[in-house]
Design an enzyme around this catalytic site. Structure first.
Site, mmCIF file in Angstrom:
data_model
loop_
_atom_site.group_PDB
_atom_site.id
_atom_site.type_symbol
_atom_site.label_atom_id
_atom_site.label_comp_id
_atom_site.label_asym_id
_atom_site.label_seq_id
_atom_site.Cartn_x
_atom_site.Cartn_y
_atom_site.Cartn_z
ATOM 1 N N ASP D 130 -21.145 24.407 69.977
ATOM 2 C CA ASP D 130 -22.283 23.914 69.185
ATOM 3 C C ASP D 130 -23.457 24.895 69.141
ATOM 4 O OD1 ASP D 130 -20.943 21.590 68.634
ATOM 5 O OD2 ASP D 130 -21.993 20.383 70.131
ATOM 6 N N ARG D 165 -17.654 14.062 41.695
ATOM 7 C CA ARG D 165 -17.949 13.227 42.855
ATOM 8 C C ARG D 165 -18.959 13.907 43.760
ATOM 9 N NH1 ARG D 165 -11.793 12.454 44.672
ATOM 10 N NH2 ARG D 165 -11.222 10.743 43.288
ATOM 11 N N GLY D 173 -21.439 18.779 66.167
ATOM 12 C CA GLY D 173 -22.849 18.946 66.479
ATOM 13 C C GLY D 173 -23.472 17.639 66.915
ATOM 14 N N GLN D 276 -11.861 22.156 63.981
ATOM 15 C CA GLN D 276 -12.942 23.130 64.135
ATOM 16 C C GLN D 276 -12.894 23.904 65.446
ATOM 17 O OE1 GLN D 276 -16.979 21.286 62.707
ATOM 18 N NE2 GLN D 276 -15.523 19.641 63.035
#
Lengths: 344, 344, 344, 344
Positions: D130, D165, D173, D276
């Site tokens: 993070d 859209r 985070g 991630q």
């Protein structure tokens, strides 16, 4: 009436140029109410008043586009008959342009400085894919190039291992070996050869042989600007027909047969070339380029003519053209030695 | 006692080899209770009995690894003094191996066929990154190479556009232009040059000029095996010093200066080289290779010696070595013409 | 006067749509001298005559762009008050359009068939990211989705291994499990769960436990349309507060806590979602889509109204709307069993 | 006799952990003649003396491997009955280990500090995907996460545009919005929502509507730790059945229906989740992690116990555990405002 500024990109293309343009136009437009045009094909567009409008709709979605929508060239603002400050001042006046943002490398900074001293309102954004400007920690494009070179090393490694070959990869870096250094570290290269640090063919072969003796396949990363000591280099440029002639191809194509000949290890060269500088920029480069673009719009708003933007740590700072031109940033000996100890 | 089979990989490495090995070991072990060993470095390991055990733990996580854990070489089973069927039969008997799975290209299929006729239990998996075996719709490795070449085109395109240059990319394909054809279509190339289809330099330059005249930057993709008509080729190999000599570098490096000279358009060459054949295989190649590996374990269980696996539509089928060797698969003229109409 | 045709894209977006459009416009224009327009937002643009011109300059560089430049919607040509064949005929006549190319899935083919029977000149290009049309070996978009899902598995695997967790990845596939099957094979999943093939929670947990007992970290790939037997499913939708309610989130989020509860192995769910259908198409999909686009321009030139294009082996063929609609293509039991034997 | 040091990785996995281990082992071994072992599964391996040897052959090729070969856990050195400094000292003595290298986040640094104060030879490498440790400019893993999130935005954008859209992407985070900020800038998001900076639903909807009104498709990036003001949040957790209950799923799944309801714009949520943090690290992270690993071997050689490594600008520096723990690094208001001006 809204102030109006012109942007140009000059020199070799580089991932992130479009993100700089977008950042400047978005922030300059939204925060300061400025308008922007782009000069086409670098200084050419400035000298000849060849422009395109740059509004929000033109820069939409640009941050992930490689290259530069403005085009670029190696044309200089002083070198052509129609160039020079007086002509440029007229062009700017005719077009109602209050200042220039020049995105480019050393040559661009140098020309910008002279134009500034000749009375042109101009600011600059540093651009060098080789990362060789000392006044900024990094420039956009460098990260993308390193990622591409590293992926190439990852790919070559599997071929090297399967065939028990030595693989030599040539990456960009005419005067500074940053791309070779970073991609070599990231890819776990067994030798990294850069322009700043001489290494003999004997040393290179010793590393290669040592790797082979451990049962692994040697991976050598070499910057295009690396040179072997003269005698060795000369040898390599003697062709099959015995005539000395100017070297064709890159240094990797010189090194590979020399390594193979001396070590007896089958060796293959790959020259990465232009694919290092094109295509989708990495997120890192998009962020840095966008921040540069937004910061340059602040400089313009502050009329901080004669200044450039630069990265220091995590901050965007302002530097002078002189600072940008002061020292080329080469790989320092101690930083190279730090990595060199684990070669072989 | 469990039956025991030996696997070898021969010829140039190719993304997907490890997935074949894994597929064969997993299915052969789980379904048929077979045991597997790997012969190291292609036919060398078979001739000299140099093996490694291949159990489930060895092949874990292999499907996304490029290259071959077995190593490969260009050694042939008949060409060396210690080779030949009688020696190989002894080796297999001594090691308690009941049959051989040979993964390789044309040379491997040819040698396998002869070994089969000489009484060796052998089956084959086709391998050609160039996609030039007619008996199978596709082989693993080809898709990965096309993806890599296409990404290179995407990258080069941005540089071409920024500098208004013609970019020439050389991809693999000595005798068949499939990689050039597919990556050229995918990347939107303006000319695709392949070994099977002669094109004159005049024609290439006409396409390049036409693209330029539309305001775009020409992208030419050329397979390494493409040749210009003799006179033109000869011209290009005359060096700066005026001596004719064997061509160094690839066809892209021949073409680029010729295009630049004739069209006046700045032209740059990139030779993609080894990065096309290494690294993480595409999902497509992993699936095809795994299916080939699983299917070859069925052939072994069925004692279908003398057979190979092949892809037809969406099905894995069985073919003979003769079928695999029958016709090289080249790009047919009509398929080339279909694309050629939109060149330029 | 040049003939003029309209193109529309309908239903969910899919990588390769733009390459179809580009292929049709380039070949139709160059070879047949046809002109093209695009109907905006699917059938909406056809019903309301909302069009954009599609010439060569509009489709330049489109092959690597995800999504559709025409826009798309779920609007049907019969379902709205202004729809229906008589109105559409008027629109086409007013706009001088001689025929329609409809790119879409099952609903689009069904509507196209009805329009064709009602006298509209219409041909179709099949589009299904799930690969569930039996009349074509593959459709564009599927390969890209599989590549993205496979990369996700590669990434999740490292986390699973580091934490000794079971990872559950949910991929697209409401009625057919092709994406799960192919990405699961490519990624080396230990269990693949698809709508066509029921598996009990007990069986899933047995595979997971067996993997864990071998010292590895289980990887489960599940298609969004997979359902556990009723009782088990019901259990999972009881929330923390004890109320039964409609399931929120995907099947992966149902499975993960159930697996963790029964096996005692920490389990994490990831729902891949929309990133499977967007972005740069794979080279495979660009080639297939371009070939579909070029082939549909041939159909138009041949006035082969009522037909669609399809892939069979390596060839593009022509099929009727009825063939396209005949059978949904599900994963056959034997193909699933072939892979299932190595689960766990 | 060679000195011997133990390495552990603790807390959530992170791309680059293996490169740290490799860097430490290679430099420590080559330059200082040190030997290394790895403690398995974080503090657990230290408390229970569960180790693996780490020599050069074990760390070969590790720099591009995601996760950690040592395993990791959330076990603490003080929290278990068998933990505590006296036991750990005995373990180290028994195993002949002269010091510990602890790679981990805030909890690890905190525990390391206490162990150091209790007399254990320990140094640390900061790890936080993070990027929320103030004492270092960046940590490895963050760059990889940003690249993955940015690619997701690029992909979602094409779907958003095709369907008109609003797309909402949730990234990691919990307490700091760095990943959202950087990927949002890189991906050209129209709103970036982070834990540090409150934004009302009204404001978010105003940005979304403004984008839509310009004819574009809104892209919202939200960090998992972002919270809407209480009233709005509460509303969203009321299910279809009217019962309030703990929120399931991520903040993106809360936001999307609220945005759709208020703006009338079809809105879709994607939660990126675990992909991630896994898989091949970016070159940037490999370089940083390798430099951290090499630098930590210097600290060990210098007996700089109680210290950690950190990045400042382009240099690796030494900090104390206290410095690492002093301030969480959150996105400063001025840096957020700088970007916020171009939202919408």
């Amino acid at each position: 009436m809204a102030k109006r500024f012109g942007i140009l990109t000059s020199g070799g293309d580089c991932p992130g140029l479009n993100a700089v343009i977008r950042g400047a136009v978005l922030k300059g437009g939204t925060v300061y109410g400025h308008e922007f045009v782009g000069f086409k094909d670098g200084w050419y567009g400035l000298v000849y008043g060849d422009i395109m409008e740059l509004d929000r709709s033109v820069v939409r979605g640009l941050s992930n586009q490689g290259g530069t929508i403005l085009g670029t060239s190696r044309f200089g603002p002083y070198s052509e008959p129609d160039g020079g400050p007086e002509n440029i001042k007229k062009v700017l006046k005719n077009l109602g342009i209050d200042g220039v943002i020049a995105i480019g490398g050393e040559g661009t900074a140098s020309a910008s400085k002279r134009l500034f001293e000749d009375g042109i309102n101009i600011v600059g954004v540093p651009k060098t894919i080789d990362n060789d400007i000392d006044a900024t920690d990094y420039t956009f494009g460098f990260n993308t190039a390193v990622e591409i070179a590293t992926e190439a090393i990852d790919r070559l490694r599997t071929t090297g291992n399967s065939h028990k070959r030595c693989m030599v990869l040539e990456v960009m870096g005419r005067h500074a070996g940053w791309i070779a250094l970073h991609s070599g570290i990231a890819g776990g290269a067994h030798a990294i050869l850069i322009p700043e640090q001489p290494e003999s063919l004997n040393q290179v072969c010793a590393w290669v042989t040592s790797v082979k003796n451990r049962g692994r396949s040697p991976m050598v990363v070499v910057a295009e600007g690396f040179k072997l000591p003269d005698m060795e280099q000369a040898h390599s440029t003697k062709g099959l027909d015995g005539f000395n002639r100017p070297r064709l191809g890159g240094i990797a194509e010189v090194l590979a047969p020399l390594i193979e000949e001396r070590t007896g290890i089958e060796t293959r060269a790959t020259v990465l070339g232009h694919i290092q500088r094109g295509g989708v920029p990495s997120a890192y480069d998009r962020v840095l380029a966008t921040r540069f673009g937004m910061a340059i719009s602040d400089l313009v708003a502050d009329k901080a003519w004669g200044k450039m933007v630069a990265l220091r740590g995590t901050e965007i700072e302002r530097i002078t053209f002189d600072q940008a031109l002061a020292n080329p940033k080469q790989v320092p000996t101690d930083q190279y030695q730090e990595v060199r100890v684990i070669f072989g």
